[in-house]
Design a protein around this motif. Structure first.
Motif, PDB file in Angstrom:
ATOM      1  N   ALA A  44      15.195 -33.122  34.954  1.00 25.48           N
ATOM      2  CA  ALA A  44      14.599 -32.283  35.994  1.00 25.48           C
ATOM      3  C   ALA A  44      15.659 -31.460  36.697  1.00 25.48           C
ATOM      4  CB  ALA A  44      13.854 -33.149  37.008  1.00 25.48           C
ATOM      5  N   HIS A  45      16.861 -32.038  36.837  1.00 31.47           N
ATOM      6  CA  HIS A  45      17.957 -31.305  37.472  1.00 31.47           C
ATOM      7  C   HIS A  45      18.291 -30.048  36.684  1.00 31.47           C
ATOM      8  CE1 HIS A  45      22.220 -30.258  37.376  1.00 31.47           C
ATOM      9  NE2 HIS A  45      22.238 -30.798  36.175  1.00 31.47           N
TER      10      HIS A  45
ATOM     11  N   HIS B 254      17.917 -25.961  37.815  1.00 32.35           N
ATOM     12  CA  HIS B 254      19.135 -25.164  37.981  1.00 32.35           C
ATOM     13  C   HIS B 254      19.851 -25.519  39.279  1.00 32.35           C
ATOM     14  CE1 HIS B 254      17.777 -22.848  34.550  1.00 32.35           C
ATOM     15  NE2 HIS B 254      16.629 -22.625  35.164  1.00 32.35           N
ATOM     16  N   LEU B 255      19.865 -26.795  39.600  1.00 27.69           N
ATOM     17  CA  LEU B 255      20.582 -27.260  40.780  1.00 27.69           C
ATOM     18  C   LEU B 255      22.003 -27.652  40.407  1.00 27.69           C
ATOM     19  CD1 LEU B 255      17.784 -29.459  42.383  1.00 27.69           C
ATOM     20  CD2 LEU B 255      18.632 -27.272  43.233  1.00 27.69           C
ATOM     21  N   PRO B 256      22.910 -27.793  41.391  1.00 27.25           N
ATOM     22  CA  PRO B 256      24.269 -28.239  41.080  1.00 27.25           C
ATOM     23  C   PRO B 256      24.262 -29.586  40.373  1.00 27.25           C
ATOM     24  CG  PRO B 256      24.132 -27.421  43.328  1.00 27.25           C
ATOM     25  CD  PRO B 256      22.721 -27.499  42.824  1.00 27.25           C
ATOM     26  N   ASP B 257      25.205 -29.792  39.460  1.00 24.14           N
ATOM     27  CA  ASP B 257      25.339 -31.041  38.719  1.00 24.14           C
ATOM     28  C   ASP B 257      26.571 -31.779  39.243  1.00 24.14           C
ATOM     29  OD1 ASP B 257      25.748 -33.087  36.871  1.00 24.14           O
ATOM     30  OD2 ASP B 257      25.044 -31.870  35.190  1.00 24.14           O
ATOM     31  N   LEU B 258      26.348 -32.956  39.839  1.00 24.62           N
ATOM     32  CA  LEU B 258      27.454 -33.730  40.410  1.00 24.62           C
ATOM     33  C   LEU B 258      28.082 -34.687  39.403  1.00 24.62           C
ATOM     34  CD1 LEU B 258      26.057 -34.431  43.995  1.00 24.62           C
ATOM     35  CD2 LEU B 258      27.561 -32.590  43.214  1.00 24.62           C
ATOM     36  N   GLY B 259      27.692 -34.562  38.146  1.00 25.03           N
ATOM     37  CA  GLY B 259      28.396 -35.251  37.070  1.00 25.03           C
ATOM     38  C   GLY B 259      28.282 -36.755  37.059  1.00 25.03           C
ATOM     39  N   GLY B 260      27.231 -37.291  37.671  1.00 28.90           N
ATOM     40  CA  GLY B 260      27.046 -38.739  37.660  1.00 28.90           C
ATOM     41  C   GLY B 260      27.940 -39.489  38.621  1.00 28.90           C
ATOM     42  N   ARG B 261      28.601 -38.776  39.532  1.00 28.46           N
ATOM     43  CA  ARG B 261      29.539 -39.425  40.453  1.00 28.46           C
ATOM     44  C   ARG B 261      28.826 -40.412  41.366  1.00 28.46           C
ATOM     45  NH1 ARG B 261      31.177 -34.491  44.551  1.00 28.46           N
ATOM     46  NH2 ARG B 261      31.904 -36.117  45.998  1.00 28.46           N
ATOM     47  N   GLU B 262      29.552 -41.375  41.850  1.00 25.18           N
ATOM     48  CA  GLU B 262      29.030 -42.371  42.788  1.00 25.18           C
ATOM     49  C   GLU B 262      29.172 -41.836  44.208  1.00 25.18           C
ATOM     50  OE1 GLU B 262      31.042 -46.370  44.035  1.00 25.18           O
ATOM     51  OE2 GLU B 262      29.853 -46.792  42.233  1.00 25.18           O
TER      52      GLU B 262
ATOM     53  N   ARG C 291      17.901 -35.094  40.759  1.00 19.92           N
ATOM     54  CA  ARG C 291      18.032 -33.636  40.658  1.00 19.92           C
ATOM     55  C   ARG C 291      19.487 -33.188  40.601  1.00 19.92           C
ATOM     56  NH1 ARG C 291      12.932 -30.797  43.342  1.00 19.92           N
ATOM     57  NH2 ARG C 291      11.463 -32.539  43.257  1.00 19.92           N
ATOM     58  N   LEU C 292      20.364 -33.907  41.314  1.00 17.97           N
ATOM     59  CA  LEU C 292      21.770 -33.502  41.387  1.00 17.97           C
ATOM     60  C   LEU C 292      22.671 -34.302  40.449  1.00 17.97           C
ATOM     61  CD1 LEU C 292      22.238 -33.035  45.253  1.00 17.97           C
ATOM     62  CD2 LEU C 292      21.669 -31.302  43.534  1.00 17.97           C
ATOM     63  N   ASN C 293      22.129 -35.351  39.818  1.00 17.72           N
ATOM     64  CA  ASN C 293      22.879 -36.183  38.875  1.00 17.72           C
ATOM     65  C   ASN C 293      24.037 -36.920  39.547  1.00 17.72           C
ATOM     66  OD1 ASN C 293      23.861 -37.407  36.557  1.00 17.72           O
ATOM     67  ND2 ASN C 293      24.902 -35.554  35.813  1.00 17.72           N
ATOM     68  N   PHE C 294      23.691 -37.874  40.418  1.00 20.48           N
ATOM     69  CA  PHE C 294      24.688 -38.775  40.990  1.00 20.48           C
ATOM     70  C   PHE C 294      24.091 -40.170  41.126  1.00 20.48           C
ATOM     71  CE2 PHE C 294      22.554 -37.143  44.849  1.00 20.48           C
ATOM     72  CZ  PHE C 294      22.345 -38.307  45.581  1.00 20.48           C
TER      73      PHE C 294
ATOM     74  N   LEU D  65      29.395 -31.999  49.447  1.00 20.21           N
ATOM     75  CA  LEU D  65      28.038 -32.434  49.137  1.00 20.21           C
ATOM     76  C   LEU D  65      26.976 -31.664  49.926  1.00 20.21           C
ATOM     77  CD1 LEU D  65      28.529 -36.321  49.069  1.00 20.21           C
ATOM     78  CD2 LEU D  65      28.338 -34.762  47.118  1.00 20.21           C
ATOM     79  N   VAL D  66      27.365 -31.013  51.007  1.00 26.49           N
ATOM     80  CA  VAL D  66      26.375 -30.375  51.880  1.00 26.49           C
ATOM     81  C   VAL D  66      25.589 -29.309  51.127  1.00 26.49           C
ATOM     82  CG1 VAL D  66      26.006 -29.055  53.985  1.00 26.49           C
ATOM     83  CG2 VAL D  66      27.717 -30.883  53.947  1.00 26.49           C
ATOM     84  N   GLY D  67      26.278 -28.438  50.422  1.00 21.20           N
ATOM     85  CA  GLY D  67      25.606 -27.372  49.691  1.00 21.20           C
ATOM     86  C   GLY D  67      24.634 -27.886  48.646  1.00 21.20           C
ATOM     87  N   PRO D  68      25.057 -28.800  47.759  1.00 20.27           N
ATOM     88  CA  PRO D  68      24.127 -29.346  46.777  1.00 20.27           C
ATOM     89  C   PRO D  68      22.926 -30.051  47.407  1.00 20.27           C
ATOM     90  CG  PRO D  68      26.369 -29.763  46.078  1.00 20.27           C
ATOM     91  CD  PRO D  68      26.464 -29.200  47.458  1.00 20.27           C
ATOM     92  N   PHE D  69      23.144 -30.811  48.483  1.00 19.12           N
ATOM     93  CA  PHE D  69      22.023 -31.490  49.131  1.00 19.12           C
ATOM     94  C   PHE D  69      21.061 -30.480  49.747  1.00 19.12           C
ATOM     95  CE2 PHE D  69      23.959 -35.434  48.294  1.00 19.12           C
ATOM     96  CZ  PHE D  69      23.066 -36.440  48.626  1.00 19.12           C
ATOM     97  N   ASN D  70      21.586 -29.430  50.350  1.00 14.50           N
ATOM     98  CA  ASN D  70      20.706 -28.409  50.911  1.00 14.50           C
ATOM     99  C   ASN D  70      19.869 -27.753  49.818  1.00 14.50           C
ATOM    100  OD1 ASN D  70      21.609 -28.875  53.500  1.00 14.50           O
ATOM    101  ND2 ASN D  70      23.000 -27.133  53.542  1.00 14.50           N
ATOM    102  N   ALA D  71      20.477 -27.525  48.670  1.00 17.36           N
ATOM    103  CA  ALA D  71      19.743 -26.923  47.560  1.00 17.36           C
ATOM    104  C   ALA D  71      18.632 -27.860  47.082  1.00 17.36           C
ATOM    105  CB  ALA D  71      20.699 -26.600  46.409  1.00 17.36           C
TER     106      ALA D  71
END
Length: 262
Positions: A17-18, A22-30, A66-69, A230-236
């Motif tokens: 779904a992410h 077309h949302l930012p991808d946080l690469g599975g980070r914790e 959606r952001l992959n974390f 993280l602020v920008g991706p969360f806002n998106a």
């Protein structure tokens, strides 16, 4: 301190779904998230399972998909949360935190994910006062609250006389403890946003009720250390969830359909 890890298998939305959104991808980070678990229905411990649940947990699982974390939760007291996040002891915090300018001097806020109103929570059999004016007029009526919170400031300046040392104010360590003090008749009124108040009334319909008119409107946001990426991706993600109806669906689930004590 309790630590709970929810892997991506636990999120409500698949990583696919992410990509589609077309949302930012946080690469599975914790991402380590501070939470209080004392604010139903946003976040609280299920009395049956003993597991933390609520609106914010579902929203965070959705954002994680959606952001992959991978969200990692740690419980912390309200009083310690903003200073700890400000010092980057955690990646972010959530517990129905009102967006305020003074707090924004210490942490960065996400965009608002929910708007609520401040209300007076009282015992179900309360008949001595019915609004802020009549409460303020009763010199023996006690107000239960947590220091430094939005309800504290609203109670001091919008209900009482503006004196933060007013002897009618009784402090509690947690909001839940303030509600228990109300039920035990140690205090006569607790201020809460309509979100938390509705949750407590639904969980205790024979013991609690809301009286009076709303005392103000507040917006809730997640908090981050200042300068967090993280602020920008969360806002998106929040904007995407608002647009596709996910926030409305969460409101329906937790404010209409969820049955406390069921």
């Amino acid at each position: 301190m309790h630590r709970l890890i929810l892997g991506l298998a636990a999120v409500l939305t698949a990583t696919a779904a992410h990509a589609e959104a077309h949302l930012p991808d946080l690469g599975g980070r914790e991402i380590v998230i501070a939470t209080e678990n004392a604010y139903p229905p946003l976040q609280f411990v299920d009395p049956d399972s003993g597991e933390p649940i609520g609106w914010e947990y579902d929203a965070m699982a959705e954002i994680a998909g959606r952001l992959n974390f991978t969200p990692v939760y740690e419980t912390i007291s309200w009083e310690a949360m903003i200073p700890a996040v400000s010092e980057a002891q955690f990646d972010m915090g959530m517990t129905g935190i009102t967006i305020r300018e003074d707090r924004a001097e210490a942490v960065d806020f996400s965009d608002s994910y929910m708007t609520s109103q401040m209300m007076m929570l009282v015992r179900a059999d309360e008949d001595r006062f019915a609004d802020a004016e009549s409460f303020a007029a009763g010199e023996d009526f006690l107000f239960g609250t947590q220091a430094g919170t939005t309800p504290f400031y609203v109670g001091v300046y919008d209900v009482l006389d503006g004196d933060e040392a007013n002897p009618r104010i009784v402090f509690f360590e947690t909001f839940g403890a303030a509600v228990q003090g109300l039920l035990a008749e140690d205090v006569d009124m607790v201020l809460t946003d309509s979100t938390g108040g509705e949750g407590y009334v639904r969980a205790n319909p024979d013991a609690l009720k809301i009286v009076g008119e709303p005392l103000g409107t507040e917006d809730f946001g997640f908090i981050f250390p200042q300068g967090s990426d993280l602020v920008g991706p969360f806002n998106a993600a929040i904007a995407d969830m608002r647009e596709d109806g996910t926030l409305d669906a969460l409101n329906q689930r937790w404010f209409v359909e969820y049955e406390f004590g069921g």
